[in-house]
Design an enzyme around this catalytic site. Structure first.
Site, short mmCIF file in Angstrom:
data_model
loop_
_atom_site.label_atom_id
_atom_site.label_comp_id
_atom_site.label_asym_id
_atom_site.label_seq_id
_atom_site.Cartn_x
_atom_site.Cartn_y
_atom_site.Cartn_z
N GLU A 1 0.84 -1.20 0.00
CA GLU A 1 0.00 0.00 0.00
C GLU A 1 0.87 1.24 0.00
O GLU A 1 0.38 2.34 0.18
CB GLU A 1 -0.95 -0.01 1.20
CG GLU A 1 -0.27 -0.02 2.55
CD GLU A 1 -1.27 -0.08 3.69
OE1 GLU A 1 -1.37 -1.15 4.30
OE2 GLU A 1 -1.94 0.92 3.97
N CYS B 1 -3.69 -2.99 4.41
CA CYS B 1 -2.84 -4.07 4.97
C CYS B 1 -3.34 -5.45 4.56
O CYS B 1 -2.69 -6.46 4.86
CB CYS B 1 -2.79 -3.97 6.49
SG CYS B 1 -2.22 -2.38 7.04
N HIS C 1 -2.88 -9.48 12.59
CA HIS C 1 -2.30 -8.27 12.01
C HIS C 1 -1.89 -7.37 13.19
O HIS C 1 -2.68 -7.17 14.12
CB HIS C 1 -3.34 -7.57 11.13
CG HIS C 1 -2.92 -6.20 10.70
ND1 HIS C 1 -1.76 -5.99 10.00
CD2 HIS C 1 -3.47 -4.97 10.92
CE1 HIS C 1 -1.61 -4.68 9.78
NE2 HIS C 1 -2.63 -4.04 10.34
#
Ligand code: CAA
Length: 418
Positions: free
Chosen positions: A88, A120, A247
């Site tokens: 990204e 993400c 994450h």
């Protein structure tokens, strides 16, 4: 109605990560910003954050991660037929990072090459596409290279600043994988159109609605985990999950995530705290040192877990949760392969964290200021030490120029990381 499940054994055959040598210590940052250090070290759980300089970018980090993996895990690049980069922090509106990576790694010309973007979540989108490409038979025996590569930047002095970081994770996806067998087709998912984190095209730094982003992450986790649990009930429960990797935008977020999962499962607060220490701790060690690496954060957590306890986890089932702002999320499970412990030792996954260079806050701020001046101009005789791949600069028609040390040769000479 029931649908047939894939019976293929597909997953992560090898993994490696790369991060810049330079870092900022978060106690130094807290002091400079007039914040109590414990707010960052305990409140966010972050110790250090990696800082990329002007000659490091998502391409150099991706190539360094992949070439370390090729060397240490005996990967044959000529067998790769799929090369996808989740990122990204793209460096061009059109040309993908994956094309530079494909060229610098000298991958076969018969190869599907592209970038996957969804904040993400882009790395997971690429990983799932690679697994499904192999499971479908389209790969015809070839392997897939998936790389997650990002530089996390927030404005100097903002609330997000202590959650920066930089790094890439490279993964080889193959049949009968040596590290992690992924349960393809059994994920729980979630998506919604939300404005929790975004980066307009003209900006290098991300914008974020911080507290809202935390609640979006947690709501996405509940939803994806509930769907995954429903599938478990319908298709027959597998072994219990013994570890869970999340994450990790900052370490404390994984704790909040595990607590939310415990709430969905009906665990007491005490049981949840105890489970968090036992089942999540080993996956967070690298993140505390590196910070947020966006697309690669979940897979750096997997690398950290495998580095610390792959041998003890062989044959055991683990959970993985991927979140991308905007938003999309997926909860899925995988089994640690027999022999993973031996390979994880050979991979030396903590090597990028050795021999690092601590930046002063003024050195860090001058790197960030220099970014605002645009890309460096490529010099013909440029040489850089401390990394095997270097972004030299842009040429007269704004093409990006890279230099790469030959495989196995010593790093390029001429510059300290600071
Ligand atoms: N000692 C110990 N702890 C302290 C403290 C002290 N002196 N002072 C504060 N704290 C604690 C607070 O109690 C709080 O803990 P809890 O979250 O457990 O309540 C913690 O430190 C953070 O403090 P604040 O609540 O005051 O938070 P903040 O205003 O500084 O912002 C943040 C925190 C929202 C995470 C901010 O850093 C941010 O915007 N980060 C970027 C966005 C982000 O990472 N979002 C995560 C979800 S989105 C996602 O995952 C995608 C992605 O990668 C970006």
């Amino acid at each position: 109605m029931t649908f047939p499940e894939t019976k293929s054994l597909v997953g992560i055959d090898a993994i490696s990560f790369a991060t810049p040598r330079a870092y900022v210590d978060l106690v130094d940052l807290a002091t400079a910003r007039g914040v109590p250090p414990e707010k960052l070290t305990q409140g966010l759980g972050a110790l250090r954050m990696s800082i990329a300089d002007r000659h490091e970018d998502p391409v150099t980090l991706a190539v360094d991660a992949a070439s370390a993996m090729f060397d240490r895990a005996d990967v044959d690049p000529s067998q790769i037929g799929f090369c996808a980069v989740g990122t990204e922090s793209g460096i061009d509106h059109s040309k993908p990072v994956a094309s530079y990576v494909h060229g610098l790694l000298e991958l076969p010309s018969r190869c599907r090459v592209y970038d996957a973007k969804h904040a993400c979540f882009g790395g997971t989108a690429a990983l799932m596409a690679a697994c499904e490409w192999i499971a479908s038979g389209a790969a015809r025996g070839r392997t897939a290279l998936v790389i997650c590569s990002d530089i996390a930047r927030y404005e100097i002095g903002s609330k997000g600043e202590p959650t920066q970081g930089a790094g890439a994770v490279a993964m080889l996806i193959a049949e009968r994988p040596r590290l992690l067998e992924i349960e393809v087709g059994r994920s729980g998912g979630h998506a919604a159109d939300v404005h929790d984190f975004w980066r307009p095209l003209h900006r290098r730094d991300a914008l974020v609605d911080g507290k809202f982003s935390v609640s979006c992450y947690l709501d996405a986790l509940s939803s994806a985990f509930e769907e995954w649990s429903t599938l478990e009930r319908e298709r027959g429960r597998g072994e219990a999950l013994v570890r869970c990797a999340y994450h990790v935008p900052y370490v404390k977020m994984a704790k909040k995530a595990d607590a939310r999962r415990a709430l969905v499962e009906g665990l007491t607060v005490e049981a949840a705290e105890e489970r968090f220490r036992r089942e999540v701790g080993s996956s967070l060690v690298f993140a505390g040192e590196v910070g947020n690496i966006y697309t690669g954060s979940l897979y750096m957590a997997v690398a950290s877990m495998l580095h610390h306890e792959a041998r003890d986890l062989e044959g055991r089932r683990v959970g993985l949760f991927s979140y991308g702002s905007g938003c999309a999320a997926e909860f899925f499970a995988a089994t640690v392969a027999a022999g993973a412990g031996r390979l994880a030792r050979r991979l030396e996954l903590d090597r990028p964290l050795r021999d690092r260079v601590r930046l002063s806050i003024s050195e860090y701020e001058s790197i960030r200021r220099a970014e605002g001046e645009g890309d460096p101009v490529a010099q013909e005789s440029h040489t850089v030490a401390g990394a095997s791949t270097v972004f030299v600069g842009v040429d007269a028609v704004e093409r990006r120029v890279y230099q790469r040390a030959a495989r196995g040769s010593s790093p390029l000479e001429g510059r300290s990381a600071a």
